[in-house]
Design a protein around this motif. Structure first.
Motif, PDB file in Angstrom:
ATOM      1  N   VAL A   1      36.243  23.329 106.776  1.00  0.00           N
ATOM      2  CA  VAL A   1      36.526  24.299 106.083  1.00  0.00           C
ATOM      3  C   VAL A   1      36.988  23.758 104.322  1.00  0.00           C
ATOM      4  CG1 VAL A   1      38.894  25.165 105.391  1.00  0.00           C
ATOM      5  CG2 VAL A   1      37.929  25.120 107.628  1.00  0.00           C
ATOM      6  N   ALA A   2      37.434  22.544 104.176  1.00  0.00           N
ATOM      7  CA  ALA A   2      37.356  21.537 103.256  1.00  0.00           C
ATOM      8  C   ALA A   2      37.578  20.254 103.448  1.00  0.00           C
ATOM      9  CB  ALA A   2      38.832  22.250 101.993  1.00  0.00           C
ATOM     10  N   ALA A   3      37.292  19.316 101.503  1.00  0.00           N
ATOM     11  CA  ALA A   3      37.783  18.311 102.203  1.00  0.00           C
ATOM     12  C   ALA A   3      38.072  17.607 100.852  1.00  0.00           C
ATOM     13  CB  ALA A   3      35.962  17.527 102.718  1.00  0.00           C
ATOM     14  N   ILE A   4      38.506  16.418 100.893  1.00  0.00           N
ATOM     15  CA  ILE A   4      39.318  15.431  99.332  1.00  0.00           C
ATOM     16  C   ILE A   4      38.503  14.325 100.072  1.00  0.00           C
ATOM     17  CG2 ILE A   4      40.906  15.469  99.780  1.00  0.00           C
ATOM     18  CD1 ILE A   4      41.991  16.023  97.498  1.00  0.00           C
ATOM     19  N   SER A   5      37.697  13.470  98.678  1.00  0.00           N
ATOM     20  CA  SER A   5      37.214  12.241  98.601  1.00  0.00           C
ATOM     21  C   SER A   5      39.268  11.362  98.502  1.00  0.00           C
ATOM     22  CB  SER A   5      36.821  11.981  97.599  1.00  0.00           C
ATOM     23  OG  SER A   5      36.676  12.305  96.325  1.00  0.00           O
TER      24      SER A   5
ATOM     25  N   ALA B   1      33.979  25.042 102.390  1.00  0.00           N
ATOM     26  CA  ALA B   1      33.306  26.316 102.701  1.00  0.00           C
ATOM     27  C   ALA B   1      32.613  27.321 102.102  1.00  0.00           C
ATOM     28  CB  ALA B   1      33.573  26.171 103.932  1.00  0.00           C
ATOM     29  N   ASP B   2      31.632  27.568 102.044  1.00  0.00           N
ATOM     30  CA  ASP B   2      31.351  29.236 101.199  1.00  0.00           C
ATOM     31  C   ASP B   2      32.802  30.057 101.060  1.00  0.00           C
ATOM     32  OD1 ASP B   2      27.983  28.616 100.718  1.00  0.00           O
ATOM     33  OD2 ASP B   2      29.166  27.368  99.653  1.00  0.00           O
ATOM     34  N   SER B   3      32.685  30.268 102.839  1.00  0.00           N
ATOM     35  CA  SER B   3      33.968  31.803 103.703  1.00  0.00           C
ATOM     36  C   SER B   3      35.661  31.179 102.440  1.00  0.00           C
ATOM     37  CB  SER B   3      33.766  31.313 104.632  1.00  0.00           C
ATOM     38  OG  SER B   3      34.282  29.961 105.345  1.00  0.00           O
TER      39      SER B   3
ATOM     40  N   ARG C   1      39.484  30.758  97.604  1.00  0.00           N
ATOM     41  CA  ARG C   1      41.034  31.328  98.331  1.00  0.00           C
ATOM     42  C   ARG C   1      41.801  30.091  99.146  1.00  0.00           C
ATOM     43  NH1 ARG C   1      41.010  33.768 103.073  1.00  0.00           N
ATOM     44  NH2 ARG C   1      38.464  33.187 103.445  1.00  0.00           N
ATOM     45  N   PHE C   2      41.775  29.419  99.054  1.00  0.00           N
ATOM     46  CA  PHE C   2      42.074  27.627  99.818  1.00  0.00           C
ATOM     47  C   PHE C   2      41.668  26.501  98.749  1.00  0.00           C
ATOM     48  CE2 PHE C   2      41.006  28.510 104.226  1.00  0.00           C
ATOM     49  CZ  PHE C   2      41.745  30.027 104.461  1.00  0.00           C
ATOM     50  N   THR C   3      43.440  26.109  99.322  1.00  0.00           N
ATOM     51  CA  THR C   3      42.745  24.369  98.339  1.00  0.00           C
ATOM     52  C   THR C   3      43.099  23.669  98.707  1.00  0.00           C
ATOM     53  OG1 THR C   3      43.195  25.812  96.056  1.00  0.00           O
ATOM     54  CG2 THR C   3      43.458  23.382  95.577  1.00  0.00           C
ATOM     55  N   ILE C   4      42.422  22.431  98.490  1.00  0.00           N
ATOM     56  CA  ILE C   4      42.911  21.141  99.565  1.00  0.00           C
ATOM     57  C   ILE C   4      43.438  19.998  98.176  1.00  0.00           C
ATOM     58  CG2 ILE C   4      41.218  20.147  99.297  1.00  0.00           C
ATOM     59  CD1 ILE C   4      40.933  18.966 102.084  1.00  0.00           C
ATOM     60  N   SER C   5      44.053  19.321  98.463  1.00  0.00           N
ATOM     61  CA  SER C   5      44.991  18.813  98.165  1.00  0.00           C
ATOM     62  C   SER C   5      45.733  16.978  98.231  1.00  0.00           C
ATOM     63  CB  SER C   5      45.501  18.991  96.740  1.00  0.00           C
ATOM     64  OG  SER C   5      47.138  19.642  97.635  1.00  0.00           O
TER      65      SER C   5
END
Length: 125
Positions: A48-52, A63-65, A69-73
């Protein structure tokens, strides 16, 4: 060892929002890349998402999907990573998992060393 505990899932209507949290404990959280994955019934677990890791916040990947719309923090001081989910759709319904790995970000679930137990997100139409 790193222990991860997700929270914030629930039932929401289409177009609604939820914020997931993942609290880490155990070995230091900060040098780890963090990811969110999800798994719907009878489907594979997907990225879905990742953050370094970075003391200033980290680079984010989606992910493109879910892009736009989504934000990772992440909050390194609180050992917590978040997933803000807006404009939710029924196809976002899944169990969401937080994951951690020592090193850089990857999109592959097999590269992650530690996993939470998951939190259910259900989006009604």
């Amino acid at each position: 060892q790193v222990q991860l505990v997700e929270s914030g899932g629930g039932l929401v209507q289409t177009g609604g929002s939820l914020r997931l949290s993942c609290a880490a404990s155990g070995r230091t959280f900060s040098p780890y890349a963090m990811g969110w994955f999800r798994q719907a019934p009878k489907k594979d677990r997907e990225f879905v998402a990742a953050i370094s890791f970075s003391w200033s916040g980290g680079n984010t990947y989606y992910a493109d999907s879910v892009k736009g719309r989504f934000t990772i923090s992440r909050d390194n001081a609180k050992d917590t990573v978040y997933l803000q989910m807006n404009s939710l759709k029924p196809e976002d319904t899944a169990t969401y998992y937080c994951a951690a790995r020592a090193g850089g970000v990857t999109w592959s679930r097999v590269d992650y060393d530690y996993w939470g137990q998951g939190t259910q997100v259900t989006v009604s139409s």
